[in-house]
Each structure stands twice: as structure tokens, then as C-alpha cells.
Motif scaffolding. Structure first.
Motif, short mmCIF file in Angstrom:
data_model
loop_
_atom_site.label_atom_id
_atom_site.label_comp_id
_atom_site.label_asym_id
_atom_site.label_seq_id
_atom_site.Cartn_x
_atom_site.Cartn_y
_atom_site.Cartn_z
N UNK A 20 31.38 32.04 28.51
CA UNK A 20 32.82 32.94 28.65
C UNK A 20 32.63 34.23 29.11
N UNK A 21 32.91 34.21 30.47
CA UNK A 21 32.65 35.37 31.32
C UNK A 21 34.11 35.54 32.37
N UNK A 22 34.16 36.94 32.62
CA UNK A 22 35.51 37.02 33.59
C UNK A 22 34.86 37.94 34.73
N UNK A 23 35.44 37.94 35.90
CA UNK A 23 35.15 38.40 37.04
C UNK A 23 35.38 40.02 36.73
N UNK A 24 34.50 40.73 37.55
CA UNK A 24 34.69 42.33 37.24
C UNK A 24 34.44 43.16 38.56
N UNK A 25 34.53 42.44 39.54
CA UNK A 25 34.11 43.09 40.75
C UNK A 25 35.26 44.12 41.22
N UNK A 26 35.04 44.81 41.95
CA UNK A 26 35.71 46.16 42.30
C UNK A 26 36.94 45.63 43.30
N UNK A 27 38.03 46.19 43.08
CA UNK A 27 39.11 45.62 44.11
C UNK A 27 39.86 44.45 43.43
N UNK A 28 39.41 43.88 42.37
CA UNK A 28 40.05 42.56 41.65
C UNK A 28 40.48 42.97 40.44
N UNK A 29 41.85 43.75 40.40
CA UNK A 29 42.24 44.23 38.97
C UNK A 29 42.19 43.11 38.04
N UNK A 30 42.37 41.83 38.06
CA UNK A 30 42.63 40.85 37.22
C UNK A 30 41.67 39.67 37.45
#
Length: 363
Positions: A20-30
Motif C-alpha cells: 500500500x503506497x502512494x506517489x510522493x514526487x515533487x510537482x505531483x500534488x495528488x
């Protein structure tokens, strides 16, 4: 040490859980879900490996587990799968399900493999559960459990030629004389406590495997003596060489000694009793000329004559045995080498007549 039975528990690897993981890249707020799948668990595979002839490896190890799969990770990374657990066993090993009592596989030839327990599948990560209505799933699948089985392993040695006969009939001596095998040899019964295999070089391009099997006694098929434990090994041989002493240590006549072993083979298995067979009288060096016994002793002490020459069936035990059982008899002496060339030639002829072994089933 020779071990031909074992009971073990095998367990394939469990599949890894999904992430269970979510993207946390810069420039992708959601950022959306990016949980990867778990790796698959390793399976348990049995392999018939040439050169092995015992189940000794299982004597002190009863639980065999394949590695589990690793959990999934973020960034849609799938966990590593567990490697298969490959268990090497001798050719001729039968694998039974201990609880169900059924034969799973007969690894009758070198190189054969069978997957006994399959590894569990890895669970899916939360990225697989994203839908237009559920864009941020916070759940993933656990991995599936790997299969587990209780097994009974039974080894039936594979040989071209099986030596049978009463204890002290000369089986170990013959095997040692014809091959590089070195079984224990002594002048008392039951010297051989477990089977020995030897390769007999019969020419530039001819060879065969000979098995020295522990001596049978009357009642062996019912568990008397050692024979009940090893009769099954004779089933794997293509032909039999039945050895009978000139003077059986049991006090029987050679014909009675021969018939007693034949009764045990027939009682254990009709197919076993029907195998092609050579009848051989051993310890010819104990025979002397009936008219002048001292003449035979002097000839042996001087080393006169060709020790490898076939012994003619003149009056005496060999001819009496042949007439009593209605079969040809070869006369040999493993101690002096008398008749051994003729025996090897006769074995090759018999193997050629029988032909190559067919695919073996349960036996």
C-alpha cells in the motif's frame, strides 16, 4: 550409510503481500497509488540426480521449506520471488503422499524432476485496485500460502543385474572381483547389511550396473531376516544372477538352496519371479576331482591350468543341480577367476535379449 526410506514434511514458500503506497514526487500534488505486487513463493522440486544411491540426507532433516516471496514496494515495484527449493534424490526414488497413501511420482530415471508443492502467488498491491470511483485505495492483497505436504520417500535401487542367493553365497566377493565396488566380505552369513552397486566394465563400449543385495532367507517376504527390507530393490533390476554355493552353509543341497530363494521371490512378487535369470554355482575352487581329490588340490596349489577357463560340468554338484532344477548352470570361482569371463558374456547376452528397460511405473 545406506538409507532407503524417509518421511519428511515439505512446504512451498508463501507469496509476498502487496504494498500500500502512494506517489510522493515533487510537482505531483495528488499522487495516485503505486503499491507493487508481492513476489511468488518458491516451489519444492524433486530432482533425480545421477550418482546418488541413498536417502541419507533426509535422516536428520525432516522439514524442507522453500523461501517466501518478498513483499511489494512503492513505485510499482514487485517483490522478488522466492527461489525454488530443489531437493536431489537418487534415481529410483518413489514419492508418496503420506496422508493419502498414494504414489505421486516415481523418479525412475536420472534427470527426472517433479514439482511436489507449488509456491503461493504474491498479493496484488493497491495500485491494482484503483478505479474511477476509488482513486486512493488503501488496501492490498496478502500473499497466498504455499502448498504443504507430508511425504514418504522410498528408494528402489536401479541396476541392470541383481545378485540373489542365500547368505554367504559369494555375492559380495563376485561384485568386488568384477567391479571397483568394495563391499564388506567375511566368512560368515549376513556380511552384507545393505545393497552395494558396482559398474562392470565388459569391453570398450559395454558396461552394466550390478547390485549386491543382502542375502535372503526362508520367510524373507514375511519380514524374516533382512530380505523383506531389500526385496523391493530386486524389482528394479533387469535380470537376476542367482548364486548357489557348491556346499551351502545351511546344510541344504544346492537344489534345495536354489528352490528356497525361488519360493521367496514368487511369494513377494510374480513379476519379480518372472525376471530372466542366470543360475550360477559359486566357489568352484572347493571342488576336487571325485576320483583323485588330492589331484585337484595339487593343481590349484601349483596354479596349473587357465584360471579363467570355463569349468566343465562333470559328475558332481554342478551337474546334479542342473539336472535337479532343469536349468543350465554356470560354474565360477570369484576367488580364482574361473568362469568369470563366461559369466560376463552370458550376462551381456541376457541383457541384449531382454532389451532396454521400459519406462517404470510403480513397480
Amino acid at each position: 550409510m545406506f538409507i532407503d526410506e524417509a518421511e519428511i514434511h515439505v512446504k512451498a514458500g508463501d507469496g509476498g503481500r502487496g504494498s500500500v503506497s502512494f506517489r510522493r514526487e515533487a510537482g505531483i500534488p495528488r499522487g495516485g497509488p503505486d503499491g507493487g505486487h508481492g513476489g511468488h513463493g518458491g516451489s519444492v522440486v524433486f530432482h533425480a540426480r545421477e550418482g546418488l544411491d541413498t536417502l541419507l540426507d533426509f535422516r536428520g532433516r525432516h522439514h524442507w521449506h522453500a523461501p517466501d516471496g518478498e513483499p511489494g514496494r512503492g513505485k510499482d515495484q514487485t517483490g522478488a520471488s522466492g527461489e525454488d527449493l530443489v531437493i536431489n534424490v537418487p534415481p529410483g526414488t518413489l514419492i508418496y503422499d503420506r496422508r493419502l497413501g498414494i504414489l505421486i511420482k516415481d523418479l525412475s530415471r536420472p534427470g527426472m524432476t517433479v514439482t511436489i508443492a507449488r509456491g503461493g502467488k504474491g498479493g496484488r498491491g493497491n495500485a491494482s485496485f484503483a478505479t474511477p470511483t476509488e482513486q486512493t485505495p488503501r488496501h492490498a492483497e496478502p500473499g497466498e500460502p504455499g502448498e504443504a505436504r507430508d511425504l514418504r520417500l522410498e528408494l528402489k535401487l536401479i541396476a541392470d543385474v541383481g545378485l540373489v542367493g542365500l547368505p554367504n553365497a559369494g555375492k559380495s566377493t563376485l561384485l568386488a572381483r568384477l567391479s571397483a565396488a568394495r563391499p564388506k566380505i567375511a566368512d560368515y552369513p549376513f556380511t552384507t547389511l545393505y545393497p552395494h552397486l558396482g559398474i562392470v566394465e565388459a569391453g570398450p563400449e559395454r558396461r552394466f550396473i550390478m547390485a549386491d543385495l543382502p542375502g535372503l532367507i526362508e520367510g524373507a517376504h514375511q519380514g524374516v531376516g533382512l530380505g523383506d527390507e531389500f526385496l523391493r530393490h530386486i524389482e528394479r533390476t533387469r535380470v537376476l544372477v542367482h548364486l548357489v554355493e557348491v556346499q551351502p552353509h545351511t546344510g541344504q543341497t544346492p537344489a534345495d538352496a536354489y528352490r528356497s530363494i525361488r519360493r521367496e521371490l514368487e511369494a513377494y512378487s510374480r513379476a519379480l519371479a518372472d525376471k530372466e535369470e542366470l543360475l550360477v554355482m559359486t566357489k568352484a575352487d572347493l571342488l576336487v576331482c571325485p576320483e583323485r581329490p588330492e589331484h585337484g588340490r595339487r593343481e590349484r596349489s601349483r596354479g596349473g591350468g587357465d584360471p579363467g577357463a570355463p569349468a566343465p560340468l562333470g559328475p558332481g554338484p554342478p551337474r546334479e543341480l542342473a539336472e535337479a532344477v532343469g536349468r543350465p548352470v554356470l560354474l565360477i570361482s570369484a576367488a580364482t577367476g574361473q568362469g568369470l569371463k563366461e559369466l560376463v558374456a552370458a550376462v551381456l547376452d541376457l541383457l541384449d535379449r531382454v532389451g532396454e528397460p521400459a519406462e517404470r511405473g510403480k513397480g
